[in-house]
Design an enzyme around this catalytic site. Structure first.
Site, PDB file in Angstrom:
ATOM      1  N   GLY A  46      -8.991   3.943  -2.304  1.00  0.00           N
ATOM      2  CA  GLY A  46      -9.317   3.808  -0.811  1.00  0.00           C
ATOM      3  C   GLY A  46      -7.727   4.323  -0.053  1.00  0.00           C
ATOM      4  O   GLY A  46      -6.783   4.328  -0.473  1.00  0.00           O
ATOM      5  N   GLN A  51      -1.669   6.111   6.402  1.00  0.00           N
ATOM      6  CA  GLN A  51      -0.947   6.326   5.300  1.00  0.00           C
ATOM      7  C   GLN A  51      -0.842   7.757   4.686  1.00  0.00           C
ATOM      8  O   GLN A  51       0.497   8.650   4.295  1.00  0.00           O
ATOM      9  CB  GLN A  51      -1.574   5.900   3.686  1.00  0.00           C
ATOM     10  CG  GLN A  51      -1.647   4.978   4.126  1.00  0.00           C
ATOM     11  CD  GLN A  51      -2.852   4.082   2.713  1.00  0.00           C
ATOM     12  OE1 GLN A  51      -3.334   4.098   2.835  1.00  0.00           O
ATOM     13  NE2 GLN A  51      -2.080   3.486   1.862  1.00  0.00           N
ATOM     14  N   LEU A  91      -0.867   2.016  -2.221  1.00  0.00           N
ATOM     15  CA  LEU A  91       0.014   3.632  -1.836  1.00  0.00           C
ATOM     16  C   LEU A  91       1.066   3.820  -1.153  1.00  0.00           C
ATOM     17  O   LEU A  91       2.102   4.341  -1.922  1.00  0.00           O
ATOM     18  CB  LEU A  91      -1.617   4.712  -1.866  1.00  0.00           C
ATOM     19  CG  LEU A  91      -2.472   4.944  -2.825  1.00  0.00           C
ATOM     20  CD1 LEU A  91      -3.735   6.157  -2.233  1.00  0.00           C
ATOM     21  CD2 LEU A  91      -2.459   5.670  -3.806  1.00  0.00           C
ATOM     22  N   HIS A 132      -9.005  -3.711   3.082  1.00  0.00           N
ATOM     23  CA  HIS A 132      -7.753  -3.106   2.473  1.00  0.00           C
ATOM     24  C   HIS A 132      -7.741  -2.535   4.350  1.00  0.00           C
ATOM     25  O   HIS A 132      -6.873  -2.336   4.271  1.00  0.00           O
ATOM     26  CB  HIS A 132      -7.473  -2.931   1.464  1.00  0.00           C
ATOM     27  CG  HIS A 132      -5.954  -3.319   0.900  1.00  0.00           C
ATOM     28  ND1 HIS A 132      -5.090  -3.664   0.390  1.00  0.00           N
ATOM     29  CD2 HIS A 132      -5.125  -1.496   1.565  1.00  0.00           C
ATOM     30  CE1 HIS A 132      -3.873  -2.353   0.579  1.00  0.00           C
ATOM     31  NE2 HIS A 132      -3.945  -1.786   1.117  1.00  0.00           N
ATOM     32  N   GLU A 133      -8.522  -0.917   3.939  1.00  0.00           N
ATOM     33  CA  GLU A 133      -8.390   0.036   4.392  1.00  0.00           C
ATOM     34  C   GLU A 133      -7.846  -0.334   5.859  1.00  0.00           C
ATOM     35  O   GLU A 133      -7.384  -0.221   6.552  1.00  0.00           O
ATOM     36  CB  GLU A 133      -9.210   0.951   4.049  1.00  0.00           C
ATOM     37  CG  GLU A 133      -8.534   1.778   2.691  1.00  0.00           C
ATOM     38  CD  GLU A 133      -6.886   1.543   2.448  1.00  0.00           C
ATOM     39  OE1 GLU A 133      -6.552   2.649   3.206  1.00  0.00           O
ATOM     40  OE2 GLU A 133      -7.477   1.125   1.141  1.00  0.00           O
ATOM     41  N   HIS A 136      -5.248  -1.519   7.528  1.00  0.00           N
ATOM     42  CA  HIS A 136      -4.203  -0.872   7.722  1.00  0.00           C
ATOM     43  C   HIS A 136      -4.556  -0.054   9.348  1.00  0.00           C
ATOM     44  O   HIS A 136      -3.799  -0.300   9.421  1.00  0.00           O
ATOM     45  CB  HIS A 136      -4.073   0.878   6.540  1.00  0.00           C
ATOM     46  CG  HIS A 136      -3.600   0.696   5.466  1.00  0.00           C
ATOM     47  ND1 HIS A 136      -2.494   0.394   5.399  1.00  0.00           N
ATOM     48  CD2 HIS A 136      -4.167   0.449   4.087  1.00  0.00           C
ATOM     49  CE1 HIS A 136      -2.078   0.091   3.827  1.00  0.00           C
ATOM     50  NE2 HIS A 136      -3.177   0.547   3.583  1.00  0.00           N
TER      51      HIS A 136
END
Length: 170
Positions: A46, A51, A91, A132-133, A136
């Site tokens: 993902g 990011q 990441l 999770h994404e 962000h």
């Protein structure tokens, strides 16, 4: 398509509440394509726009072999239930792993790259990756949710044990 640089912590864009996407054009398609290529190149499942340095509400999840990636533009959580603790990495935090509790059954509403809306239900690992994404996009880092850090060696051992169990069951 181009591989972009992954923004690493600490960087303010990772803690930014991202702006909604209002224009669905070629630039958005390029961003999505670049994000996907960057994620694959980085061996991720993902990636969210912050990011790659873009503070917009765009994220991708892709770990299902042979299926299209899940592109989420302006995603909203509309249903959530259950809870599951598992290990996550990111990441933007190379080499950092930890146990995080997340909902294990969700439904989201999000937009496609053409602006049309869709709904998606997800469970278990897929739900975890989506949440999770989505975090962000609100500037929430997974490290703020870690209840126990895990070393690379501990993670490798857990993966090895899981693979052995799967081989025994086969």
């Amino acid at each position: 398509m181009a591989i972009r640089t992954i923004v690493k912590h600490p960087n303010k864009v990772l803690e930014t509440n991202c702006e909604a996407v209002t224009v669905f054009d070629k630039n958005l398609s390029v961003l999505l394509d670049d994000m996907h290529e960057t994620m694959v190149e980085s061996d991720g499942v993902g990636i969210a726009a912050p990011q790659v340095g873009e503070a917009v509400r765009v994220a991708i999840v892709d770990f299902r072999e042979g299926q299209e990636p899940i592109e989420m533009i302006n995603p909203e959580l509309v249903l959530f239930e259950g809870a599951e603790t598992d290990i996550e990495g990111c990441l933007s935090f190379p080499g950092v792993f930890g146990e995080v509790e997340r909902y294990d059954h969700i439904k989201i509403k999000a937009q496609e790259r053409d602006g049309s809306w869709y709904e998606l239900e997800a469970e278990d690992y897929e739900a975890r990756a989506i949440l999770h994404e989505m975090d962000h996009l609100d500037g929430v880092l997974f490290t703020s949710k870690i209840t126990k850090y895990v070393t690379q060696e501990e993670l490798d051992e857990m993966i090895r044990q899981q693979e052995e169990e799967e081989e025994e069951q086969a």
